[in-house]
Design an enzyme around this catalytic site. Sequence first.
Site, PDB file in Angstrom:
ATOM      1  N   CYS A 227       0.792  -1.228   0.000  1.00 17.67           N
ATOM      2  CA  CYS A 227       0.000   0.000   0.000  1.00 17.67           C
ATOM      3  C   CYS A 227       0.828   1.284   0.000  1.00 17.67           C
ATOM      4  CB  CYS A 227      -1.044   0.000   1.110  1.00 17.67           C
ATOM      5  SG  CYS A 227      -0.652  -0.961   2.560  1.00 17.67           S
ATOM      6  N   ARG A 256       6.834 -11.310   5.216  1.00 21.25           N
ATOM      7  CA  ARG A 256       6.419 -11.115   6.605  1.00 21.25           C
ATOM      8  C   ARG A 256       7.052 -12.220   7.427  1.00 21.25           C
ATOM      9  NH1 ARG A 256      -0.048 -10.013   5.524  1.00 21.25           N
ATOM     10  NH2 ARG A 256       0.293  -8.351   3.999  1.00 21.25           N
ATOM     11  N   GLN A 274       0.807 -11.265  -3.467  1.00 16.78           N
ATOM     12  CA  GLN A 274      -0.611 -10.922  -3.384  1.00 16.78           C
ATOM     13  C   GLN A 274      -1.114 -10.431  -4.732  1.00 16.78           C
ATOM     14  OE1 GLN A 274       0.091  -7.871  -0.308  1.00 16.78           O
ATOM     15  NE2 GLN A 274      -1.336  -9.028   0.980  1.00 16.78           N
ATOM     16  N   ASP A 276      -2.715  -7.845  -5.295  1.00 15.50           N
ATOM     17  CA  ASP A 276      -3.085  -6.686  -4.496  1.00 15.50           C
ATOM     18  C   ASP A 276      -3.737  -5.609  -5.358  1.00 15.50           C
ATOM     19  OD1 ASP A 276      -3.280  -5.379  -2.149  1.00 15.50           O
ATOM     20  OD2 ASP A 276      -1.133  -5.015  -1.872  1.00 15.50           O
ATOM     21  N   HIS A 278      -5.356  -1.294  -4.824  1.00 14.70           N
ATOM     22  CA  HIS A 278      -5.769  -0.193  -3.951  1.00 14.70           C
ATOM     23  C   HIS A 278      -6.625   0.773  -4.734  1.00 14.70           C
ATOM     24  CE1 HIS A 278      -2.240  -1.829  -1.817  1.00 14.70           C
ATOM     25  NE2 HIS A 278      -3.022  -1.609  -0.778  1.00 14.70           N
ATOM     26  N   LYS A 360     -12.734  -4.639   7.814  1.00 15.07           N
ATOM     27  CA  LYS A 360     -12.576  -5.377   6.560  1.00 15.07           C
ATOM     28  C   LYS A 360     -13.639  -6.451   6.386  1.00 15.07           C
ATOM     29  CE  LYS A 360      -9.235  -8.558   8.649  1.00 15.07           C
ATOM     30  NZ  LYS A 360      -7.926  -9.202   8.557  1.00 15.07           N
ATOM     31  N   HIS A 406      -8.172  -1.345   0.337  1.00 11.01           N
ATOM     32  CA  HIS A 406      -7.184  -2.384   0.014  1.00 11.01           C
ATOM     33  C   HIS A 406      -7.977  -3.630  -0.354  1.00 11.01           C
ATOM     34  CE1 HIS A 406      -4.103  -0.342   2.700  1.00 11.01           C
ATOM     35  NE2 HIS A 406      -5.228   0.152   3.157  1.00 11.01           N
TER      36      HIS A 406
END
Length: 538
Positions: A227, A256, A274, A276, A278, A360, A406
């Site tokens: 992000c 991570r 991911q 991902d 945004h 979320k 996200h």
Amino acid sequence: MDEYRQLWLKGAIIYAINLVSKGFKVVGIGLGERDFYVDIESDSILNLEEAKEFAKPSNNEYKINDNKLLYGNQEIALNEKITPSGDPQYFEILNISVHHPSPDKQYVRIRGVSFETEEQLKDYLSWLEKASETDHRIIGEKLDLFSFHDEVGSGLPLFHPKGQIIRNELMDYMREINASMGYQEVYTSHVYRSMLWKISGHYFMYKDKMLIFNQEDDELGIKPMNCPAHIMIFKSRSRSYRDLPVRFSEFGTVYRWEKKGELYGLLRVRGFTQDDGHVFLTEDQIKDEVKILISKTLEVLGKFGFSSNDVRLNLSTRPDESIGSDQLWEKATSALESALKELKLNYVVKDKEGAFYGPKIDFDIRDSLGRWWQLSTIQVDFNLPERFKLEYTDKDGSKKRPVMIHRAIYGTLDRFMAILLEHFRGKLPTWLSPVQVRVLPVNQSVQEYAKTLLSEMLKEKIRAELDDGDTLAKRIKRAYDEAVPYIVVVGRKEMENGTLTVRSRGNVERVIDAKQFISLLKREIVDRDLSNTAVSNS
RNA sequence: GCCGCAGUAGCUCAGCCUAGUAGAGCGCUGCCCUGGUAAGGCAGAGGUCCCGGGUUCAAAUCCCGGCCGCGGCUCCA
């Protein structure tokens, strides 16, 4: 397994009573996804053999009152709302572990099952054994998809050529889905200065999971999330209200540092990619954007054959450790809630399980052993725009602060691939199969014909291979073991008629015109069909 | 990180209890077989028995410590 739950609970009670009679202090009883458990207070841990001694039928009197089991002078917590019933005679203790109900407390947790007949027990044990055959780690090894190595490190998978084909197919499909929602794909580097992580708040909230290091008098961190990078792209020029929503997507690889004991095959790793995305938008646009995302996510999951039974929606609310005002949290949470309600979907509220920066919606998917894994996620975020002081120019020329969403639909390619392998037991739909067709010439005299067929398939971008090494029976077994969806056998008869003999999943065998087969197969792949339509529909 | 269970050939495992020359199947390599539908035959290569220490004339085997893997717990996409 659901039909056994009442019986297991009864068995757990009997097991607990047997323990109590021998002086153990039992504190809790409940059910797992595929077994029962009994928690005891004990300084010294039992071993499996000792634990098995208490696994036998008995007929002692007990009472149940308010989720509490009363036996003798002991009161045991019953963590299930269902009523125990049945007459369990056969027990099996599966595992002993330690359970931490809170940081300062520790119980010994004994897991087992119980059945009325020996046959039920045998069925269960063979089911368990079979379930291990669907383990994605074993399939991945057998199909040569990925591997882990001591030298590389725990939780850091290496994808082999065939594994990468599956990832690429997943990415191609997601690119189409993202484009259909107006996303623009970006690419961002993997290491950023700590300055950025301090602005985003990760440096304080997420530091223990981040890899941070010093280099040339500078401190940097490997990204655990994408992000901040997408925010910097948004910030790189001034934005108008006309541009909103701005949507960026990226197959972002993040790291991570999960604790060692948390790692589990591809389902829980330390480095992962991911799908991902945004979205930067106004507060008024949140609900519609979330509705589109939820619908698209269900469409994608449906494309892979996950029915509503295997999908669970959760709405997670504000955790204790979080940033942002009460007002902002309230606004974000209600936007998600009304999106779910307007789509008339069932969902579970997970109290205090939101991310530290916003509430979320998660989608959980069930694996072959009945465990639930979080895949898709849609998170509203009022906090990062604030921290990065994001702006757009509104109609009246004033500067306004946008909101962020996200989102990830697969969640991660890694975990999604693992779930797919288990869901399909390695027999992936043709469009995802690393090898789609294996061509087997019966003997050398038809070698040329087999090669012609092969090159025509390759021309159509069908992933086909020729196997002419061993005996025919052996080559068929090999193709079968490697989960190849179409096994094509050609000999003199086929060569003379311009046909081929194809065997598809489930031993469906058919002789078909070669050109016709190729075009049917091509269509099956392009349509991303779930089943083997090229043969079953012809 | 905590508790339990494991670690022998590329893979799956036997041998360990009761110490005495390192084993099998699959896979791999070579040769024979030229095949019609779920393992054709023969031969060969391949090992720091996880690592370190101890006991012993002798350790894959017994003891201690560590590492790694697995099943759970906690945590998460």
